[in-house]
Design a protein around this motif. Sequence first.
Motif, PDB file in Angstrom:
ATOM      1  N   ALA A  73      -5.770  16.551   1.144  1.00  0.00           N
ATOM      2  CA  ALA A  73      -6.695  15.350   1.656  1.00  0.00           C
ATOM      3  C   ALA A  73      -6.891  15.554   3.118  1.00  0.00           C
ATOM      4  O   ALA A  73      -8.307  14.805   3.542  1.00  0.00           O
ATOM      5  N   GLY A  74      -6.611  16.692   3.684  1.00  0.00           N
ATOM      6  CA  GLY A  74      -7.065  16.678   5.089  1.00  0.00           C
ATOM      7  C   GLY A  74      -6.532  15.472   6.002  1.00  0.00           C
ATOM      8  O   GLY A  74      -7.082  15.208   6.980  1.00  0.00           O
ATOM      9  N   VAL A  75      -5.225  15.172   5.418  1.00  0.00           N
ATOM     10  CA  VAL A  75      -4.579  14.115   6.122  1.00  0.00           C
ATOM     11  C   VAL A  75      -3.182  14.626   6.640  1.00  0.00           C
ATOM     12  O   VAL A  75      -2.772  15.006   6.061  1.00  0.00           O
ATOM     13  N   ALA A  76      -2.921  14.331   7.980  1.00  0.00           N
ATOM     14  CA  ALA A  76      -1.700  14.843   8.471  1.00  0.00           C
ATOM     15  C   ALA A  76      -0.446  14.421   7.545  1.00  0.00           C
ATOM     16  O   ALA A  76      -0.573  13.423   7.329  1.00  0.00           O
TER      17      ALA A  76
ATOM     18  N   LEU B  23       2.780  16.006  -6.563  1.00  0.00           N
ATOM     19  CA  LEU B  23       2.257  16.386  -5.151  1.00  0.00           C
ATOM     20  C   LEU B  23       3.304  16.056  -4.139  1.00  0.00           C
ATOM     21  O   LEU B  23       3.998  14.897  -4.172  1.00  0.00           O
ATOM     22  N   SER B  24       3.702  17.157  -3.318  1.00  0.00           N
ATOM     23  CA  SER B  24       4.642  16.718  -2.353  1.00  0.00           C
ATOM     24  C   SER B  24       3.761  16.250  -1.116  1.00  0.00           C
ATOM     25  O   SER B  24       2.605  16.225  -1.233  1.00  0.00           O
TER      26      SER B  24
ATOM     27  N   LEU C 191       0.660  -1.194  -0.034  1.00  0.00           N
ATOM     28  CA  LEU C 191       0.116  -0.104  -0.174  1.00  0.00           C
ATOM     29  C   LEU C 191       1.016   1.325  -0.068  1.00  0.00           C
ATOM     30  O   LEU C 191       0.503   2.232  -0.769  1.00  0.00           O
ATOM     31  N   GLY C 192       1.942   1.325   0.829  1.00  0.00           N
ATOM     32  CA  GLY C 192       2.765   2.445   1.150  1.00  0.00           C
ATOM     33  C   GLY C 192       3.356   2.876  -0.403  1.00  0.00           C
ATOM     34  O   GLY C 192       3.432   4.085  -0.718  1.00  0.00           O
ATOM     35  N   LYS C 193       3.768   1.888  -1.108  1.00  0.00           N
ATOM     36  CA  LYS C 193       4.523   2.117  -2.366  1.00  0.00           C
ATOM     37  C   LYS C 193       3.497   2.648  -3.408  1.00  0.00           C
ATOM     38  O   LYS C 193       3.774   3.435  -4.152  1.00  0.00           O
ATOM     39  N   THR C 194       2.342   1.952  -3.349  1.00  0.00           N
ATOM     40  CA  THR C 194       1.314   2.474  -4.290  1.00  0.00           C
ATOM     41  C   THR C 194       0.892   4.004  -4.110  1.00  0.00           C
ATOM     42  O   THR C 194       0.739   4.919  -4.977  1.00  0.00           O
ATOM     43  N   VAL C 195       0.595   4.316  -2.572  1.00  0.00           N
ATOM     44  CA  VAL C 195       0.155   5.853  -2.445  1.00  0.00           C
ATOM     45  C   VAL C 195       1.484   6.797  -2.789  1.00  0.00           C
ATOM     46  O   VAL C 195       1.067   7.633  -3.306  1.00  0.00           O
TER      47      VAL C 195
ATOM     48  N   ALA D 223      -8.051  13.089  -3.074  1.00  0.00           N
ATOM     49  CA  ALA D 223      -7.307  14.038  -3.294  1.00  0.00           C
ATOM     50  C   ALA D 223      -6.110  13.755  -4.514  1.00  0.00           C
ATOM     51  O   ALA D 223      -5.801  14.602  -5.395  1.00  0.00           O
ATOM     52  N   LEU D 224      -6.285  12.306  -4.763  1.00  0.00           N
ATOM     53  CA  LEU D 224      -5.249  11.848  -5.861  1.00  0.00           C
ATOM     54  C   LEU D 224      -6.184  11.477  -7.137  1.00  0.00           C
ATOM     55  O   LEU D 224      -5.603  11.168  -8.132  1.00  0.00           O
TER      56      LEU D 224
END
Length: 205
Positions: free
Chosen positions: A45-48, A36-37, A23-27, A73-74
């Motif tokens: 996204a409103g995510v920290a 996007l940075s 999942l991490g690699k995909t995100v 967001a993506l």
Amino acid sequence: MGVEGKDKQKVLEAGAHALAGQLGKTVQRLRKASNLSLSELSDQAGVAKSIISQIERNETNPTLVTLWRLAQALDVSIEQVLREDEDSAFLEKMSRNDTPFLVSDDGKCRLGITGWSKTIDWLQWYDFFAEPGGVLASDAHQRGAMESLTVLEGELQVESGDETETAHAGDTLRYRADRPHLIRNAGTIPARALMICILRAAAME
């Protein structure tokens, strides 16, 4: 020996662990594809930012709400976030410590679940170990199920229905698993084998 009930749940949990690993690699791939940075994705996204960073490093398992916000967001679906990049290389390693194990009722047989969780409904494979005198007994699986047992060390005896056969290191036994069957170490030394369970009925659906 097909995985069912609580044992199947154990395999699925291992699969969830593997899914979290990809999942991490995909995100990260989707974020970079959108130029996007971490800060920009965080704002949209409103995510920290720290949470997104942890997700990309596979240090946390995000909630469904977090995944939905990142997907929005993506500009992709949640399915795309969870799905592997089909064009990317695939190489997955499972360490010995991460391999789930099942133990026979007599405590003398151990099954290391080395198969892929995505194939559990039609193909399963295991690293099988049995101490002398160990017996792994299984109920009948679904119609058409077959098992293949390749002995790597020692000797093992298989009973399937009314048939019994013994295999030594280097031998392979194939037998019907849609009837009660068992594997026994009738030798005097520990035995090890590669076991493959083919749930043919499921594969043909």
